[in-house]
Scaffold this motif. Sequence first.
Motif, mmCIF file in Angstrom:
data_model
loop_
_atom_site.group_PDB
_atom_site.id
_atom_site.type_symbol
_atom_site.label_atom_id
_atom_site.label_comp_id
_atom_site.label_asym_id
_atom_site.label_seq_id
_atom_site.Cartn_x
_atom_site.Cartn_y
_atom_site.Cartn_z
ATOM 1 N N TYR A 1 51.062 45.129 26.620
ATOM 2 C CA TYR A 1 50.630 46.519 26.438
ATOM 3 C C TYR A 1 49.796 46.660 25.160
ATOM 4 O O TYR A 1 48.811 47.404 25.136
ATOM 5 C CB TYR A 1 51.842 47.454 26.389
ATOM 6 N N ALA A 2 50.175 45.940 24.134
ATOM 7 C CA ALA A 2 49.410 45.986 22.881
ATOM 8 C C ALA A 2 48.018 45.395 23.091
ATOM 9 O O ALA A 2 47.008 45.953 22.648
ATOM 10 C CB ALA A 2 50.159 45.222 21.788
ATOM 11 N N ALA A 3 47.967 44.270 23.794
ATOM 12 C CA ALA A 3 46.667 43.641 24.058
ATOM 13 C C ALA A 3 45.800 44.559 24.904
ATOM 14 O O ALA A 3 44.581 44.655 24.701
ATOM 15 C CB ALA A 3 46.869 42.299 24.758
ATOM 16 N N ASN A 4 46.419 45.256 25.849
ATOM 17 C CA ASN A 4 45.640 46.142 26.709
ATOM 18 C C ASN A 4 45.060 47.326 25.948
ATOM 19 O O ASN A 4 43.932 47.769 26.221
ATOM 20 C CB ASN A 4 46.478 46.640 27.891
ATOM 21 N N ASN B 1 32.053 51.678 35.602
ATOM 22 C CA ASN B 1 31.131 52.059 36.674
ATOM 23 C C ASN B 1 31.225 51.154 37.901
ATOM 24 O O ASN B 1 30.515 51.358 38.870
ATOM 25 C CB ASN B 1 29.690 52.064 36.150
ATOM 26 N N LEU B 2 32.075 50.140 37.872
ATOM 27 C CA LEU B 2 32.200 49.229 39.007
ATOM 28 C C LEU B 2 32.911 49.898 40.170
ATOM 29 O O LEU B 2 33.767 50.756 39.973
ATOM 30 C CB LEU B 2 33.004 47.986 38.605
ATOM 31 N N THR B 3 32.554 49.460 41.399
ATOM 32 C CA THR B 3 33.305 49.896 42.576
ATOM 33 C C THR B 3 34.219 48.751 42.999
ATOM 34 O O THR B 3 34.183 47.669 42.413
ATOM 35 C CB THR B 3 32.365 50.238 43.742
ATOM 36 N N GLY B 4 35.012 48.974 44.045
ATOM 37 C CA GLY B 4 35.898 47.921 44.541
ATOM 38 C C GLY B 4 35.211 46.940 45.473
ATOM 39 O O GLY B 4 35.839 46.011 45.969
ATOM 40 N N PRO C 1 33.919 40.411 36.251
ATOM 41 C CA PRO C 1 34.672 41.411 37.015
ATOM 42 C C PRO C 1 33.713 42.262 37.859
ATOM 43 O O PRO C 1 32.638 42.636 37.391
ATOM 44 C CB PRO C 1 35.346 42.263 35.934
ATOM 45 N N GLY C 2 34.114 42.518 39.100
ATOM 46 C CA GLY C 2 33.273 43.278 40.014
ATOM 47 C C GLY C 2 32.531 42.394 41.005
ATOM 48 O O GLY C 2 32.074 42.853 42.038
ATOM 49 N N LYS D 1 39.848 49.799 24.435
ATOM 50 C CA LYS D 1 38.985 50.408 23.405
ATOM 51 C C LYS D 1 37.523 50.056 23.616
ATOM 52 O O LYS D 1 36.629 50.831 23.278
ATOM 53 C CB LYS D 1 39.429 49.954 22.013
ATOM 54 N N THR D 2 37.282 48.832 24.143
ATOM 55 C CA THR D 2 35.894 48.409 24.348
ATOM 56 C C THR D 2 35.580 48.216 25.826
ATOM 57 O O THR D 2 34.636 47.521 26.182
ATOM 58 C CB THR D 2 35.615 47.086 23.597
ATOM 59 N N PHE D 3 36.376 48.838 26.697
ATOM 60 C CA PHE D 3 36.212 48.660 28.138
ATOM 61 C C PHE D 3 34.848 49.158 28.591
ATOM 62 O O PHE D 3 34.454 50.290 28.294
ATOM 63 C CB PHE D 3 37.316 49.430 28.863
#
Length: 164
Positions: A8-11, A22-25, A51-52, A16-18
């Motif tokens: 949870y801390a890492a997340n 704008n990606l879809t599935g 990712p994406g 913060k910099t995510f």
Amino acid sequence: MSAFDDLYAANAAFAKTFGASNLTGRAARGLAVVTCMDSRIDPLGLLGLKPGDAKILRNAGARVTDDVLRTLVLAVYLLGVERVLVMPHTDCGMTKVTDADVHELTQAHGVDTRSLEFHTVPDQAAALRHDLTRIASTPFLPADMPVAGAIYDVHTGLLTPYPD
Ligand SMILES: [Zn+2]
């Protein structure tokens, strides 16, 4: 304190910099990869993906199980997948035990797993051939969909395409 506090801390730091909001599935590169749960495999990194880009399906041994087929059907018809790479790896734990071995090991813990099929891999080439055939011959996926197999070497990082 929980066993997951580190995550949870890492997340919190990650979010913060995510930058992927704008990606879809849908799989942007039209790809699904079936690979093993082995913790040494970074499927996105080793294939130059981000990712994406792709659907990643993981289980013990990179086996094409009923659930993998179910997931591929959804990935193809709903989520933009047009090609499938089945990617087992060298030094896989599933090649080192049989189902009987696993039943015996769990029995030592007082657990009877004999109703479970572990899909262990006594012969990796034969298992990969079987799994590729399973995808190619299922009536639920497009017959002309590109399907390939490749073995990932966890010691060199190299991927070796499996001959058709
Ligand atoms: Zn493995």
